[in-house]
Design a protein around this motif. Structure first.
Motif, short mmCIF file in Angstrom:
data_model
loop_
_atom_site.label_atom_id
_atom_site.label_comp_id
_atom_site.label_asym_id
_atom_site.label_seq_id
_atom_site.Cartn_x
_atom_site.Cartn_y
_atom_site.Cartn_z
N ILE A 90 0.83 -1.22 0.00
CA ILE A 90 0.00 0.00 0.00
C ILE A 90 0.86 1.27 0.00
O ILE A 90 0.62 2.17 -0.81
N PRO A 91 1.90 1.36 0.85
CA PRO A 91 2.74 2.56 0.78
C PRO A 91 3.33 2.77 -0.62
O PRO A 91 3.44 3.92 -1.08
N GLN A 92 3.67 1.68 -1.30
CA GLN A 92 4.28 1.85 -2.62
C GLN A 92 3.25 2.21 -3.68
O GLN A 92 3.57 2.89 -4.66
N ILE A 93 2.00 1.80 -3.49
CA ILE A 93 0.94 2.26 -4.42
C ILE A 93 0.75 3.76 -4.24
O ILE A 93 0.69 4.52 -5.21
N VAL A 94 0.70 4.20 -2.97
CA VAL A 94 0.55 5.64 -2.70
C VAL A 94 1.76 6.39 -3.26
O VAL A 94 1.62 7.42 -3.93
N GLY A 95 2.96 5.84 -3.02
CA GLY A 95 4.17 6.46 -3.55
C GLY A 95 4.14 6.54 -5.07
O GLY A 95 4.52 7.56 -5.66
N LEU A 97 1.51 6.77 -6.94
CA LEU A 97 0.55 7.80 -7.35
C LEU A 97 1.18 9.19 -7.21
O LEU A 97 1.05 10.03 -8.09
N VAL A 98 1.87 9.42 -6.08
CA VAL A 98 2.55 10.71 -5.88
C VAL A 98 3.56 10.94 -7.01
O VAL A 98 3.63 12.02 -7.61
N VAL A 145 5.46 9.27 9.40
CA VAL A 145 4.90 8.33 8.41
C VAL A 145 5.55 6.94 8.49
O VAL A 145 5.22 6.05 7.71
N PHE A 148 3.27 3.84 8.53
CA PHE A 148 2.66 3.58 7.24
C PHE A 148 3.70 3.09 6.22
O PHE A 148 3.46 2.17 5.45
N TYR A 149 4.87 3.71 6.29
CA TYR A 149 5.97 3.38 5.35
C TYR A 149 6.31 1.90 5.39
O TYR A 149 6.63 1.29 4.38
#
Lengths: 201, 211
Positions: A90-95, A97-98, A145, A148-149
């Protein structure tokens, strides 16, 4: 001597920095040669007028993949020693997207903005400044973070393991996907590219 | 135009090469030469929990006496092996053991000095898919203590006396078999003596550490 050379101690940490510099210069050289120092060319892929980013990146993936597979098969490379960054889903999906939003907004990704700055493009400098500010900000806020990270850890996740497929079959499918992707990219370019021939190198 | 054509054919040529290598990869098999396996962790955990991973020294001794079909494997070094080993045992290093091509159902009993090495080898062989692998519980130390030099304490219960009688018989059997020099069924204190390695010498060891 077997690869990876650094892991098997062919050279030490200091020499590894020199090797990294040489590889970095090579990387920058090929990004520039591919035309990735120009934000216009990079952004063109989002309008399907010039898909060279997709083609170059997928070529790199397929070349590296075939190289790793066949060198391991020949016994020249110990695949288990090749560094694979851990997956945190999940953190890497968010990353991702950013990263993607930054790419669309600024027209560069981290590597290409360095290339653009090195070739004297002002927008490259601005992007580079934004990237370094982001790195600093992230470093300062890391303690907030951190939880989450490191969430949803999956360790060393590779496609054959995740898909439970034999190695050779995974290789074959990715190559097939790449070749189909290249054909589709050419077709899309033919459909969307402006009629004036400006898509040289 | 000509340049475009040559670059096009180069692209196609590269695509063809990638495609060819991809197709070949289908038939190349794993690049890990069989050293990469999938193991059922739960199954292993269950086997260990239910103590299905080892045999006691008494069980092993009886099986050797009855000449049951099995292979006993010694994982220590060759000097230790030359000075003493369990009768019928075969000396193998960890890597030799991995390369062995034994039938999947063959019973294998692994032992080392204390048992750690044997337990590690057990994991490797289980990962390789062998079904009938066991370690000797307590290793060679336990073998010496239980089979070669059994001790009866003064406060022993009747069951312990029965067990001792059984072990004494085993001790005599294995003593005759492998100890022409010295036979000892009492708790002898450890007396280190320099002896040529070719001769069989056994000393009771107080500790059970090492592997």
């Amino acid at each position: 001597m077997n690869a990876p050379f650094y892991k098997f101690g062919l050279f030490g940490e200091d020499a590894s920095l020199v090797v990294a510099l040489l590889i970095g210069i090579g990387f920058g050289f090929f990004l520039e040669r591919a035309g990735f120092g120009s934000a216009r060319k990079l952004a063109a892929q989002f309008y399907f007028t010039d898909l060279r980013v997709f083609k170059v990146m997928f070529t790199a993936i397929v070349t590296a993949m075939l190289g790793v597979f066949w060198l391991s098969w020949l016994g020249l490379l110990d695949y288990t020693q090749v560094a694979v960054p851990s997956t945190y889903l999940i953190p890497q999906i968010v990353g991702g997207l950013v990263f993607g939003i930054g790419f669309v907004m600024g027209g560069y990704c981290p590597g290409t903005c360095c290339v653009a700055a090195a070739t004297g493009r002002l927008d490259g400098f601005v992007h580079l400044f934004g990237m370094i500010s982001g790195i600093l900000l992230f470093g300062e806020l890391f303690s907030f973070v951190e939880g989450f990270y490191h969430s949803t850890p999956m360790g060393r996740a590779t496609l054959p393991d995740l898909l439970q497929l034999p190695f050779g079959l995974t290789i074959f499918l990715i190559v097939l996907l790449a070749l189909a992707g290249f054909a589709a990219a050419e077709w899309l370019e033919g459909k969307f590219a402006p009629s004036t021939e400006e898509a040289g190198s | 135009m000509i340049r475009q054509l040559t670059s096009l054919s180069l692209n196609k040529w590269l695509a063809l090469a990638a495609g060819g290598l991809g197709v070949l990869a289908l038939f190349a098999g794993s690049p890990f030469q069989g050293h990469r396996v999938t193991i059922d962790l739960k199954d292993l955990a269950r086997t260990i929990e239910s103590e299905g991973d080892h045999v006691e020294a008494d069980q092993l001794a009886e099986r050797i006496m009855l000449k049951s079909r099995m292979r006993v494997i010694d994982l220590r070094d060759s000097i230790s092996f030359a000075s003493y080993h369990i009768p019928t045992a075969q000396l193998l290093s960890m890597e030799e053991l991995l390369e062995e091509r034994s039938p999947k159902e063959e019973m294998l009993v692994l032992y080392s000095e204390g048992g750690i090495h044997a337990a590690q080898a057990w994991m490797l062989l289980k990962a390789k898919g062998l079904a009938n692998v066991y370690t000797l519980k307590g290793g060679l130390n336990a073998w010496k203590e239980d089979i070669l030099f059994p001790v009866l304490s003064e406060t022993a219960s009747p069951e312990e006396r029965v067990l001792f009688a059984k072990r004494k018989a085993l001790s005599e059997y294995f003593g005759r078999e492998s100890l022409p020099v010295r036979r000892d069924t009492t708790a002898a204190p450890a007396k280190p003596r320099p002896v040529p390695p070719a001769k069989v010498v056994l000393e009771r060891e107080k500790t059970r550490d090492g592997c």
